[in-house]
Scaffold this motif. Structure first.
Motif, PDB file in Angstrom:
ATOM      1  N   TRP A   5      49.330  39.178  38.482  1.00  0.00           N
ATOM      2  CA  TRP A   5      48.332  38.837  37.447  1.00  0.00           C
ATOM      3  C   TRP A   5      47.181  39.827  37.458  1.00  0.00           C
ATOM      4  O   TRP A   5      46.717  40.254  36.391  1.00  0.00           O
ATOM      5  CB  TRP A   5      47.799  37.423  37.663  1.00  0.00           C
ATOM      6  CG  TRP A   5      46.623  37.156  36.776  1.00  0.00           C
ATOM      7  CD1 TRP A   5      46.645  36.808  35.465  1.00  0.00           C
ATOM      8  CD2 TRP A   5      45.226  37.288  37.123  1.00  0.00           C
ATOM      9  NE1 TRP A   5      45.368  36.698  34.963  1.00  0.00           N
ATOM     10  CE2 TRP A   5      44.477  36.999  35.967  1.00  0.00           C
ATOM     11  CE3 TRP A   5      44.551  37.622  38.294  1.00  0.00           C
ATOM     12  CZ2 TRP A   5      43.089  37.028  35.950  1.00  0.00           C
ATOM     13  CZ3 TRP A   5      43.167  37.653  38.285  1.00  0.00           C
ATOM     14  CH2 TRP A   5      42.452  37.353  37.115  1.00  0.00           C
ATOM     15  N   THR A  23      51.267  31.446  38.430  1.00  0.00           N
ATOM     16  CA  THR A  23      50.395  31.313  39.600  1.00  0.00           C
ATOM     17  C   THR A  23      49.844  29.903  39.710  1.00  0.00           C
ATOM     18  O   THR A  23      49.838  29.297  40.797  1.00  0.00           O
ATOM     19  CB  THR A  23      49.237  32.319  39.522  1.00  0.00           C
ATOM     20  OG1 THR A  23      49.745  33.640  39.368  1.00  0.00           O
ATOM     21  CG2 THR A  23      48.372  32.253  40.769  1.00  0.00           C
ATOM     22  N   GLN A  62      53.182  32.731  45.643  1.00  0.00           N
ATOM     23  CA  GLN A  62      51.851  32.588  45.056  1.00  0.00           C
ATOM     24  C   GLN A  62      51.052  33.884  45.230  1.00  0.00           C
ATOM     25  O   GLN A  62      50.378  34.334  44.293  1.00  0.00           O
ATOM     26  CB  GLN A  62      51.106  31.427  45.705  1.00  0.00           C
ATOM     27  CG  GLN A  62      49.702  31.222  45.147  1.00  0.00           C
ATOM     28  CD  GLN A  62      49.000  30.034  45.770  1.00  0.00           C
ATOM     29  OE1 GLN A  62      49.598  28.969  45.957  1.00  0.00           O
ATOM     30  NE2 GLN A  62      47.733  30.187  46.106  1.00  0.00           N
ATOM     31  N   TRP A 122      52.541  36.421  42.714  1.00  0.00           N
ATOM     32  CA  TRP A 122      52.193  36.166  41.302  1.00  0.00           C
ATOM     33  C   TRP A 122      50.719  36.507  41.043  1.00  0.00           C
ATOM     34  O   TRP A 122      50.385  37.082  40.004  1.00  0.00           O
ATOM     35  CB  TRP A 122      52.455  34.719  40.917  1.00  0.00           C
ATOM     36  CG  TRP A 122      53.793  34.152  41.238  1.00  0.00           C
ATOM     37  CD1 TRP A 122      54.067  32.842  41.554  1.00  0.00           C
ATOM     38  CD2 TRP A 122      55.072  34.813  41.246  1.00  0.00           C
ATOM     39  NE1 TRP A 122      55.413  32.661  41.772  1.00  0.00           N
ATOM     40  CE2 TRP A 122      56.060  33.862  41.584  1.00  0.00           C
ATOM     41  CE3 TRP A 122      55.480  36.127  41.007  1.00  0.00           C
ATOM     42  CZ2 TRP A 122      57.406  34.170  41.690  1.00  0.00           C
ATOM     43  CZ3 TRP A 122      56.831  36.449  41.132  1.00  0.00           C
ATOM     44  CH2 TRP A 122      57.772  35.491  41.454  1.00  0.00           C
ATOM     45  N   LEU A 123      49.852  36.155  41.978  1.00  0.00           N
ATOM     46  CA  LEU A 123      48.429  36.467  41.795  1.00  0.00           C
ATOM     47  C   LEU A 123      48.213  37.980  41.801  1.00  0.00           C
ATOM     48  O   LEU A 123      47.416  38.504  41.009  1.00  0.00           O
ATOM     49  CB  LEU A 123      47.606  35.799  42.898  1.00  0.00           C
ATOM     50  CG  LEU A 123      46.087  35.910  42.793  1.00  0.00           C
ATOM     51  CD1 LEU A 123      45.578  35.387  41.454  1.00  0.00           C
ATOM     52  CD2 LEU A 123      45.422  35.151  43.948  1.00  0.00           C
TER      53      LEU A 123
END
Length: 343
Positions: free
Chosen positions: A264, A279, A257, A260-261
């Motif tokens: 992003w 996410t 997580q 992925w954040l």
């Protein structure tokens, strides 16, 4: 599985910052106690509302809860009114909360308990709106069993909502532009590999993603633009993205997580919807509804997966309900990609 409702009122209050990811002020936080399939009462959906908005527009609160919990076996709702009434001798917003409780009763939530808390400072006095002598002292939220469990699984509790929201500030535009220049040609290669079934090359890209998640478990996130570009481009493959919707351990889920954040934040516009979906899915499966909800607010072009996660959140779908199917698909895809016959 959702946590059993073994918590006393003061310990439930102490758990709220961990449940929503930050320490709230001037908030109405509603925690649902839900009857599970085995007959036990478990911690259900936790929802925070701005207190001023909730008091002015109580029907919005009721409508939101009715949609999220209307078909759930809710035993009771516990509401925490977080506000420092320094200028009042009575508990704040009593008339407005009476109206809110009445509307909740009309909507089928017949067991509602509202508690007041001036702040989430250890030693603060909490009080019940309905029973004058039902009150107590708030334990240290940092020592709450829910807090220690969430932190152990990679969640962070932010000092306030504004700090929590800094996670969702994108990297500077020039950085994202430079990543786009690098990622676009790699994405063309990835899509060609997926179209032609070039499993050996896709397997190497999967190894790269796996290694990035492993590094994230040690707190190491990529900083070089070429590495970020390669990871973002690899996740343009539906096969690789779907494999990484879920991880093998709680530790890796938390690390993924964070990764992925991070990706992003650095993603050019073309790639942002995929990173939002990844996410949000990971956060929802980790019962981190605050992060899932916040990242979905930054998605002007939602993918099918993002819309599905948004529906899960709105309808109060428990992560435990969807996680087995997602894990089965991810494992099957990973096995297919890594099978010796395909290499």
């Amino acid at each position: 599985m959702p946590e059993p409702m073994y918590l006393t009122d003061e310990n439930l209050l102490a758990a709220i910052p961990a449940l929503i990811g930050f320490v709230p002020v001037d908030s109405l936080v509603i925690v649902a106690a839900v009857v599970h399939t085995d007959g036990t009462v478990r911690l259900g959906r936790t929802t925070r509302f701005d207190l001023d908005l909730a008091m002015r527009l109580p029907q919005r609160v009721v409508t939101h809860l009715d949609r999220a919990l209307g078909d759930r076996p809710v035993q009771r709702l516990i509401g925490a009114v977080v506000h420092d009434p320094s200028d009042s001798t009575d508990l704040p917003y009593r008339p407005q909360l009476h109206q809110l409780t009445h509307r909740l009763h009309e909507s089928g939530f017949v067991n509602v308990e509202l508690l007041h808390l001036p702040s989430f400072t250890a030693g603060a006095v909490w009080s019940c709106y309905d029973v004058a002598d039902h009150n107590g002292i708030l334990p240290d939220p940092a020592l709450s069993p829910v807090t220690t469990d969430r932190v152990a699984n990679g969640n962070r509790v932010y000092s306030d909502r504004a700090t929590f929201l800094t996670q969702f500030l994108p990297a500077p535009a020039d950085v994202r532009d430079s990543i786009a220049t690098l990622a676009d040609p790699i994405t063309e290669e990835v899509q060609a590999e997926e179209l032609t079934g070039d499993f050996p090359r896709l397997r190497r890209r999967l190894d790269q993603l796996d290694e990035a998640v492993t590094a994230a478990t040690l707190g190491q996130l990529p900083t070089a633009v070429h590495e970020i570009a390669e990871l973002i481009a690899a996740l343009s493959s539906f096969l690789l993205r779907n494999i990484h919707l879920i991880q093998s351990t709680e530790e890796r889920c938390g690390a993924a997580q964070s990764l992925w954040l991070h990706l992003w934040r650095h993603a050019p516009a073309r790639y942002a919807p995929t990173m939002v979906a990844l996410t949000a899915t990971t956060a929802h499966l980790r019962k981190d509804g605050s992060t899932a909800g916040a990242i979905l607010q930054h998605d002007p072009r939602p993918t099918k997966l993002s819309r599905l996660v948004r529906r899960w959140i709105a309808d109060g779908v428990e992560p435990a309900v969807v996680a087995p199917d997602i894990a089965a698909v991810a494992q099957q895809l990973r096995a297919t990609l890594t099978s010796p016959a395909e290499n």
